[in-house]
Structure formats: C-alpha cells, structure tokens
Write a protein that holds these residues in place. Structure first.
Motif, short mmCIF file in Angstrom:
data_model
loop_
_atom_site.label_atom_id
_atom_site.label_comp_id
_atom_site.label_asym_id
_atom_site.label_seq_id
_atom_site.Cartn_x
_atom_site.Cartn_y
_atom_site.Cartn_z
N TRP A 1 -6.57 74.02 71.88
CA TRP A 1 -6.00 72.93 72.18
C TRP A 1 -6.16 71.84 70.98
CZ3 TRP A 1 -9.39 74.26 75.70
CH2 TRP A 1 -8.81 74.80 76.84
N PRO A 2 -5.25 71.98 69.54
CA PRO A 2 -5.05 70.89 68.63
C PRO A 2 -4.80 69.76 68.71
CG PRO A 2 -4.03 73.75 67.97
CD PRO A 2 -3.71 73.28 69.73
N THR A 3 -3.81 69.40 70.02
CA THR A 3 -3.85 68.30 69.91
C THR A 3 -4.35 67.13 70.78
OG1 THR A 3 -2.55 68.29 72.35
CG2 THR A 3 -1.09 68.80 70.32
N VAL A 4 -6.01 67.65 71.04
CA VAL A 4 -6.99 66.88 72.04
C VAL A 4 -7.46 65.80 70.43
CG1 VAL A 4 -9.49 67.03 72.13
CG2 VAL A 4 -7.49 68.97 73.57
N THR A 5 -6.96 64.58 70.71
CA THR A 5 -8.10 63.76 70.01
C THR A 5 -9.19 63.39 70.12
OG1 THR A 5 -5.26 62.93 69.97
CG2 THR A 5 -6.96 61.57 68.86
N HIS A 6 -9.91 63.20 70.75
CA HIS A 6 -11.58 63.01 70.76
C HIS A 6 -11.61 63.40 71.82
CE1 HIS A 6 -9.92 59.67 67.95
NE2 HIS A 6 -9.02 58.58 69.34
N VAL A 7 -13.21 63.42 71.81
CA VAL A 7 -14.19 64.36 72.60
C VAL A 7 -15.08 63.25 72.93
CG1 VAL A 7 -15.21 66.02 73.73
CG2 VAL A 7 -12.94 66.33 72.52
N CYS A 8 -15.98 62.56 74.57
CA CYS A 8 -16.85 62.29 74.69
C CYS A 8 -17.62 62.36 76.04
CB CYS A 8 -16.68 60.60 74.64
SG CYS A 8 -17.91 59.86 75.16
N VAL A 9 -19.12 63.46 75.77
CA VAL A 9 -19.73 63.17 76.67
C VAL A 9 -21.14 62.50 76.33
CG1 VAL A 9 -20.88 65.13 77.36
CG2 VAL A 9 -19.13 65.74 76.69
N MET B 1 1.16 58.56 60.15
CA MET B 1 -0.35 59.12 60.15
C MET B 1 -1.25 59.40 60.72
SD MET B 1 -2.80 55.96 58.19
CE MET B 1 -4.46 56.04 58.84
N GLU B 2 -1.70 60.46 60.87
CA GLU B 2 -2.25 61.17 62.52
C GLU B 2 -3.36 60.23 62.12
OE1 GLU B 2 -4.71 65.32 63.18
OE2 GLU B 2 -2.89 65.27 62.74
N GLU B 3 -4.32 60.25 64.45
CA GLU B 3 -5.42 59.54 63.68
C GLU B 3 -6.35 60.36 63.63
OE1 GLU B 3 -7.16 57.29 67.37
OE2 GLU B 3 -5.78 57.85 67.45
N GLU B 4 -7.83 60.28 63.31
CA GLU B 4 -8.98 60.74 62.73
C GLU B 4 -9.50 60.98 64.50
OE1 GLU B 4 -13.20 59.79 60.91
OE2 GLU B 4 -11.47 58.62 60.16
N ARG B 5 -10.06 62.04 63.95
CA ARG B 5 -10.80 62.63 65.49
C ARG B 5 -11.98 61.88 65.69
NH1 ARG B 5 -5.97 65.99 67.57
NH2 ARG B 5 -5.49 66.44 65.68
N ARG B 6 -12.37 61.95 66.81
CA ARG B 6 -13.67 61.43 67.14
C ARG B 6 -14.11 61.84 68.66
NH1 ARG B 6 -11.68 56.50 68.12
NH2 ARG B 6 -11.44 56.65 70.39
N ASP B 7 -15.81 62.51 68.14
CA ASP B 7 -16.35 63.01 69.09
C ASP B 7 -17.53 62.21 68.86
OD1 ASP B 7 -14.83 65.67 68.64
OD2 ASP B 7 -15.83 65.64 67.44
N VAL B 8 -17.72 61.96 70.66
CA VAL B 8 -19.25 61.07 70.97
C VAL B 8 -20.08 62.11 71.62
CG1 VAL B 8 -19.11 59.43 71.06
CG2 VAL B 8 -17.65 59.15 70.32
N PHE B 9 -21.30 62.49 71.68
CA PHE B 9 -21.99 63.10 72.33
C PHE B 9 -23.32 61.70 72.22
CE2 PHE B 9 -25.69 65.86 73.17
CZ PHE B 9 -25.18 66.61 74.25
N LYS B 10 -23.79 62.03 73.86
CA LYS B 10 -25.01 61.06 74.10
C LYS B 10 -25.79 61.35 74.94
CE LYS B 10 -25.20 55.94 75.87
NZ LYS B 10 -24.86 54.96 76.25
N LEU B 11 -26.77 61.75 74.81
CA LEU B 11 -27.78 61.55 75.99
C LEU B 11 -28.84 60.46 76.23
CD1 LEU B 11 -29.53 64.91 74.43
CD2 LEU B 11 -27.98 64.90 76.69
N SER B 12 -28.82 60.53 77.38
CA SER B 12 -29.17 58.96 77.43
C SER B 12 -30.59 58.42 79.17
CB SER B 12 -28.60 57.95 78.30
OG SER B 12 -28.14 56.64 78.87
N ARG B 13 -31.30 58.50 79.18
CA ARG B 13 -31.98 58.17 80.63
C ARG B 13 -31.90 56.88 81.85
NH1 ARG B 13 -36.36 61.66 80.43
NH2 ARG B 13 -36.36 63.05 78.38
N ASP B 14 -30.16 56.13 80.53
CA ASP B 14 -30.12 55.05 81.89
C ASP B 14 -29.17 55.82 82.64
OD1 ASP B 14 -31.81 53.15 80.42
OD2 ASP B 14 -30.17 52.91 78.47
#
Length: 164
Positions: free
Chosen positions: A77-85, A1-14
């Motif tokens: 790169w289709p194998t990329v699973t998760h991206v976070c910035v 079973m393939e894992e669901e891809r997760r992309d997280v982007f956050k802008l922060s003053r901290d």
C-alpha cells in the motif's frame, strides 16, 4: 509536496496511550487512521484461568523487524503515510492493552487493509515473547500462531508449564 513518512516503534513497561499512537500517525494529508488495540484477555487453559501476560523482547532485533514490517506494508500500500506501534513489556493484566498499532493513509481502504497485515506481520516476525500466567501461579510461554521464527528464537516457546 509529499509528506515525509514516519515510522514509530516503542517498547514500554508503562501503560500504553492510544492517543499518543494516534497522534504519531495524524496528518493533514491523511483522511484515514486505522487503529488496532490488542488487549490481554481472560482465557481458560486446561482448567486454569489466565490472570495476565508477561512480555519480553529482543529489543534491537525487534526494531529491525519493525522496519521490515513497514517496508512490507508500503510495498503493498504505497499510499500509507505513517505507521506507529507501541508494545508493552513486562506484566500486563487482563483487560490492559498489550499492543497499539495505528496506520494512516489518504483513504480508509488502504489503512484498513494495512492494519490487518501489519498486526499479523508483527506477531509473525517481531521477536516479542509472551508468557501466560495462571490463577494457579503456574505459567507457560506461548508462541503466536503466526510466528515464523519460533524454532530459532532465544526464548523458549514450548507450552510446558513452570511455577512462578
């Protein structure tokens, strides 16, 4: 079973947490996490020392451009699973992290290549502006060399100087 891809982007003053970004891309199906940390550097411009950067963003457009960036990375790169910035807004002193990006994939080569492209695309297409602040109390808006939208942005991107 393939894992669901997760992309997280956050802008922060901290402060940015590197561990939080790494945790966002961690996965038992991935053997690699590539990480980029961009810090504010002390630089000299025309005899003035940079003491910090001031960041602003067009936040809703930044989210949209981040989604395009993730689609572009996965197209290459289709194998990329998760991206976070996580990117800072507001005042960032010399030595502090301005941006933290992490990308996970099953194998290191894809993650390493994707992080290189990802940070380049972020600087080229996501509407985040930076103003250099100097020890003379002058400041100057700067355009990233990779910037593809500078001529059309809502933020001045000239290198003219203003006093703060």
């Amino acid at each position: 079973m393939e894992e669901e891809r997760r992309d997280v982007f956050k802008l922060s003053r901290d402060w940015l947490s590197v561990q939080e970004v790494v945790n966002a891309v961690s996965s038992p199906s991935c053997g690699a996490i590539s990480l980029f940390i961009g810090t504010t550097r002390e630089d000299e411009v025309d005899g003035r020392k940079v003491i910090g950067l001031e960041y602003e963003a067009y936040e809703s457009m930044a989210q949209s451009e981040f989604r395009k960036l993730c689609a572009d990375i996965r197209g290459c790169w289709p194998t990329v699973t998760h991206v976070c910035v996580h990117h800072r807004l507001g005042w960032v002193e010399v030595g502090q992290a301005s941006v933290v990006m992490a990308i996970s994939s099953p194998h290191r080569q894809d993650a390493q290549q994707a992080i290189q492209r990802g940070i380049g695309q972020l600087k080229a297409s996501v509407p985040i502006w930076k103003k250099e602040v100097y020890d003379t109390q002058e400041s100057s808006w700067k355009e990233n060399a990779e910037c593809s939208w500078g001529a059309h942005s809502k933020r001045p991107v000239t290198s003219s100087t203003e006093t703060i």
